[in-house]
Design a protein around this motif. Structure first.
Motif, short mmCIF file in Angstrom:
data_model
loop_
_atom_site.label_atom_id
_atom_site.label_comp_id
_atom_site.label_asym_id
_atom_site.label_seq_id
_atom_site.Cartn_x
_atom_site.Cartn_y
_atom_site.Cartn_z
N LEU A 1 32.57 28.12 38.87
CA LEU A 1 33.93 28.67 38.72
C LEU A 1 34.49 28.39 37.33
O LEU A 1 35.16 29.25 36.75
CB LEU A 1 34.85 28.09 39.80
N GLU A 2 34.21 27.19 36.81
CA GLU A 2 34.68 26.87 35.46
C GLU A 2 34.06 27.79 34.42
O GLU A 2 34.71 28.22 33.48
CB GLU A 2 34.36 25.41 35.13
N THR A 3 32.77 28.12 34.61
CA THR A 3 32.10 29.03 33.67
C THR A 3 32.73 30.42 33.71
O THR A 3 32.96 31.03 32.66
CB THR A 3 30.60 29.13 34.02
N GLN B 1 45.71 50.98 48.31
CA GLN B 1 44.78 50.74 47.22
C GLN B 1 43.63 49.83 47.67
O GLN B 1 42.48 50.03 47.29
CB GLN B 1 45.51 50.11 46.02
N PHE B 2 43.96 48.84 48.48
CA PHE B 2 42.94 47.92 48.99
C PHE B 2 41.92 48.66 49.85
O PHE B 2 40.72 48.40 49.78
CB PHE B 2 43.61 46.81 49.80
N GLN B 3 42.40 49.59 50.67
CA GLN B 3 41.52 50.35 51.56
C GLN B 3 40.59 51.28 50.79
O GLN B 3 39.52 51.65 51.28
CB GLN B 3 42.34 51.14 52.58
N GLN B 4 40.99 51.65 49.57
CA GLN B 4 40.21 52.62 48.80
C GLN B 4 39.10 51.98 47.98
O GLN B 4 38.19 52.66 47.54
CB GLN B 4 41.15 53.40 47.87
N VAL B 5 39.16 50.65 47.76
CA VAL B 5 38.14 50.01 46.93
C VAL B 5 36.93 49.65 47.78
O VAL B 5 36.99 49.62 49.01
CB VAL B 5 38.71 48.73 46.25
N GLY B 6 35.81 49.35 47.10
CA GLY B 6 34.56 49.04 47.79
C GLY B 6 34.57 47.66 48.42
O GLY B 6 35.49 46.85 48.21
N PHE B 7 33.49 47.38 49.17
CA PHE B 7 33.41 46.13 49.91
C PHE B 7 33.44 44.91 48.99
O PHE B 7 34.14 43.92 49.26
CB PHE B 7 32.13 46.10 50.75
N LEU B 8 32.67 44.94 47.89
CA LEU B 8 32.61 43.79 47.00
C LEU B 8 33.95 43.52 46.33
O LEU B 8 34.34 42.35 46.15
CB LEU B 8 31.52 43.99 45.95
N ARG B 9 34.66 44.58 45.99
CA ARG B 9 35.99 44.40 45.40
C ARG B 9 36.95 43.82 46.44
O ARG B 9 37.76 42.95 46.12
CB ARG B 9 36.50 45.75 44.87
N LYS B 10 36.83 44.27 47.69
CA LYS B 10 37.66 43.70 48.76
C LYS B 10 37.34 42.22 48.94
O LYS B 10 38.24 41.39 49.12
CB LYS B 10 37.42 44.45 50.07
N LEU B 11 36.05 41.89 48.89
CA LEU B 11 35.64 40.50 49.02
C LEU B 11 36.24 39.66 47.91
O LEU B 11 36.71 38.54 48.15
CB LEU B 11 34.11 40.41 48.98
N THR C 1 35.83 36.04 43.28
CA THR C 1 35.11 36.60 42.13
C THR C 1 33.65 36.18 42.16
O THR C 1 32.74 37.00 41.97
CB THR C 1 35.75 36.10 40.81
N TYR C 2 33.44 34.90 42.41
CA TYR C 2 32.07 34.37 42.43
C TYR C 2 31.26 35.00 43.57
O TYR C 2 30.11 35.43 43.35
CB TYR C 2 32.12 32.85 42.59
N LEU C 3 31.82 35.04 44.77
CA LEU C 3 31.07 35.57 45.91
C LEU C 3 30.74 37.05 45.74
O LEU C 3 29.63 37.49 46.05
CB LEU C 3 31.87 35.36 47.21
N SER C 4 31.70 37.83 45.26
CA SER C 4 31.44 39.25 45.07
C SER C 4 30.40 39.49 43.98
O SER C 4 29.67 40.48 44.01
CB SER C 4 32.74 39.99 44.71
N LEU C 5 30.31 38.56 43.02
CA LEU C 5 29.33 38.66 41.95
C LEU C 5 27.93 38.33 42.44
O LEU C 5 26.95 39.00 42.08
CB LEU C 5 29.73 37.71 40.82
N MET C 6 27.83 37.31 43.29
CA MET C 6 26.51 36.81 43.69
C MET C 6 25.99 37.42 44.99
O MET C 6 24.77 37.34 45.25
CB MET C 6 26.55 35.28 43.84
N GLY D 1 38.83 36.83 48.75
CA GLY D 1 38.34 35.51 48.39
C GLY D 1 39.23 34.80 47.39
O GLY D 1 39.44 33.59 47.49
N ASN D 2 39.78 35.54 46.44
CA ASN D 2 40.65 34.93 45.44
C ASN D 2 42.02 34.55 46.00
O ASN D 2 42.78 33.84 45.33
CB ASN D 2 40.83 35.88 44.24
N LYS D 3 42.34 35.02 47.20
CA LYS D 3 43.59 34.63 47.86
C LYS D 3 43.43 33.33 48.65
O LYS D 3 44.41 32.79 49.16
CB LYS D 3 44.08 35.74 48.77
N LEU D 4 42.19 32.88 48.76
CA LEU D 4 41.96 31.59 49.42
C LEU D 4 42.58 30.48 48.57
O LEU D 4 42.79 30.65 47.36
CB LEU D 4 40.46 31.34 49.58
N PRO D 5 42.87 29.34 49.17
CA PRO D 5 43.42 28.22 48.39
C PRO D 5 42.46 27.79 47.30
O PRO D 5 41.26 28.10 47.33
CB PRO D 5 43.60 27.11 49.44
N ASN D 6 42.97 27.05 46.34
CA ASN D 6 42.13 26.44 45.32
C ASN D 6 40.98 25.71 46.02
O ASN D 6 41.18 25.10 47.07
CB ASN D 6 42.96 25.45 44.51
#
Length: 510
Positions: free
Chosen positions: A457-459, A11-21, A471-476, A25-30
């Motif tokens: 991130l709070e917003t 499933q990960f391989q099938q999604v686009g670059f921004l979704r992968k990002l 989420t933030y990086l893929s958005l911006m 990115g969301n698996k990074l530590p807090n």
């Protein structure tokens, strides 16, 4: 590998670059933990560079700068004595806390909702995106305070219109941050940068002066140009990718009720009185909010006190509306409303502690200054001229922006080298300044040392609890790339046409 892991990988391989990002990115530590880990990496790097006696010459002071190690007696003493100071003096901290109290009162009294009702029903829906982007550009008048105030409001507008709030937030933030300093008005950044440029230009010509209006033609045109293209990127690429917002159902915003309309009229009168009083404190010669030394606006209490003024404005309109609508019956109601909004900053306050320590440590070690001075010297020594040299200069300034959050700090480092160098090649220092400004902003939203990241991130978490750095990086990222292309196309066009960058300011000295 288990079957579930294999399915997840497929499933990960099938999604686009921004979704992968976003996923990665969301698996990074807090972010708090992430920046503490970065401090450890920085400490090791500073130890290595310091042991190698790596140094550079500061272009402004001409003093030798050495890398200082965090893993040393001096480093340990600095950490222990400056840790609290780094946190308390972190520039966005006080500003965000103060503005949150004011904005919180406006929101809790219902004024924000009433304004949104009136706005949504008075502006055709097809122009909402463009309107928000234009207003975001114009909000540069409030300097960094605009970053705190405007994008969250843009998110609320989109949310209220049953459009994805992330899109409103991202479009507004891109206009403010990636389009930084682009404005039809002359703002504080124009004053600050022109002063630095003048100082650097006097190395070659003691009579050369760069004024705050010397980039006005270029920056004014860039607002319309960037606003149109940002609207196109938002509506044709970003919003379709985000899809329908699946969060909580937005409140249906009907037209303001008679009681709300009456309260809005009272608030409008209060706003008018506030503006009149402010003008009386600014416009007359010798007015209280003018610079007591020069009599001008530059460096005046008006400019330096923009955040307290915004707080007073929010309190004025919030109290007026709340009392008129009968949401505020006592002082306790005001304190309670402010307190409720301040509770939402708890995660931000923890996150800022780690980020403040990293940025302060990065500055203290002199590594950021070393990168800037060494890179500037390299570009100077390769002897490139003309448009290629200017583009390389822009790219280098952009690279520095990933590590140094303050554009004026970067310009203070680069201008003593590049302004004289390009002046000797025949370019006006104001045009060199334009090149820096066009190259400085695009990647602001994705820079490594972004001091406003906790707030962003709070917003996002208000609308999607699982939001993280990914989420933030893929958005911006789409905006960062778009602005990078747009700024460079605009600069190349300006260069090739030979248009003046400001009133009576040509590109070349001869």
């Amino acid at each position: 590998m288990s079957s579930s892991s294999a399915v997840e990988k497929r499933q990960f391989q099938q999604v686009g670059f921004l979704r992968k990002l976003e996923i990665v990115g969301n698996k990074l530590p807090n972010p708090s933990i992430l920046f503490l880990l970065l401090i450890i990496v920085l400490a090791v790097l500073s130890l290595i560079l310091a042991s190698m006696h790596v140094s550079a010459i500061h272009p402004m002071t001409h003093k030798v700068i050495y890398v200082k190690s965090l893993i040393s007696r001096e480093g340990l003493q600095w950490i222990m004595t400056d840790m609290i100071k780094n946190y308390i003096n972190f520039p966005p901290l006080g500003m965000i806390i103060v503005l949150t109290m004011g904005i919180g009162l406006v929101e809790k009294t219902g004024l924000m909702e009433a304004i949104l009702k009136g706005t949504i029903h008075s502006i055709p829906k097809k122009y909402i995106t463009f309107t928000i982007i234009i207003l975001s550009f114009m909000s540069h008048l409030a300097s960094d305070a605009a970053i705190v105030v405007v994008p969250p409001i843009a998110a609320m507008v989109f949310y209220s219109m049953e459009r994805h709030p992330f899109v409103g937030f991202a479009a507004s933030l891109a206009a403010i941050y990636s389009g930084f300093t682009a404005n039809i008005l002359i703002v504080t950044t124009d004053v600050l940068l022109s002063g630095i440029s003048t100082q650097a230009a006097k190395i070659v010509d003691a009579n050369m002066v760069v004024t705050p209006v010397d980039n006005w033609y270029f920056m004014c045109f860039s607002v319309i140009y960037l606003a149109v293209l940002t609207t196109f990127v938002t509506e044709k690429f970003v919003e379709p990718r985000m899809g329908k917002y699946e969060g909580i159902q937005p409140v249906q915003l009907d037209k303001p009720t008679p009681a709300q309309q009456s309260a809005l009229k009272a608030t409008g009168i209060a706003t008018f009185i506030f503006i009149v009083v402010l003008l009386l404190l600014v416009v007359p010669e010798g007015a209280l909010l003018r610079n007591p030394e020069t009599g001008g606006i530059a460096g005046s209490p008006l400019i330096k006190g923009i955040v307290p003024l915004l707080l007073l404005f929010f309190l004025t309109v919030g109290l007026t509306y709340g009392i008129k609508i009968k949401n505020i019956k006592s002082g306790d109601d005001v304190v309670h409303m402010m307190t409720e909004c301040m509770k939402g900053l708890s995660g931000f306050l923890v996150m800022v502690f780690a980020i403040a320590q990293f940025i302060a440590a990065f500055t203290w070690t002199n590594i950021a200054t070393l990168i800037a001075t060494s890179g500037a010297e390299f570009l100077k020594n390769i002897g490139m001229t003309g448009l290629p040299a200017l583009l390389c200069f822009m790219l280098f300034g952009q690279f520095m922006g990933l590590f140094i959050a303050s554009g004026s700090a970067i310009w203070s480092l680069l201008s003593p080298v590049f302004v004289p160098m390009f002046m000797l090649l025949g370019y006006h220092p104001a045009f060199v300044q334009v090149a820096f400004r066009a190259g400085d902003g695009a990647f602001n939203t994705i820079q490594i040392v972004n001091p406003f990241l906790p707030l962003f991130l709070e917003t996002l978490k208000k609308y999607k609890e699982q939001s993280g750095i990914g989420t933030y990086l893929s958005l911006m990222l789409p905006y960062a790339i778009s602005f990078f292309i747009m700024w460079y196309i605009l600069f190349i066009f300006w260069y090739l046409t030979g248009l003046p960058v400001g009133p009576g300011v040509p590109q070349r000295l001869w």
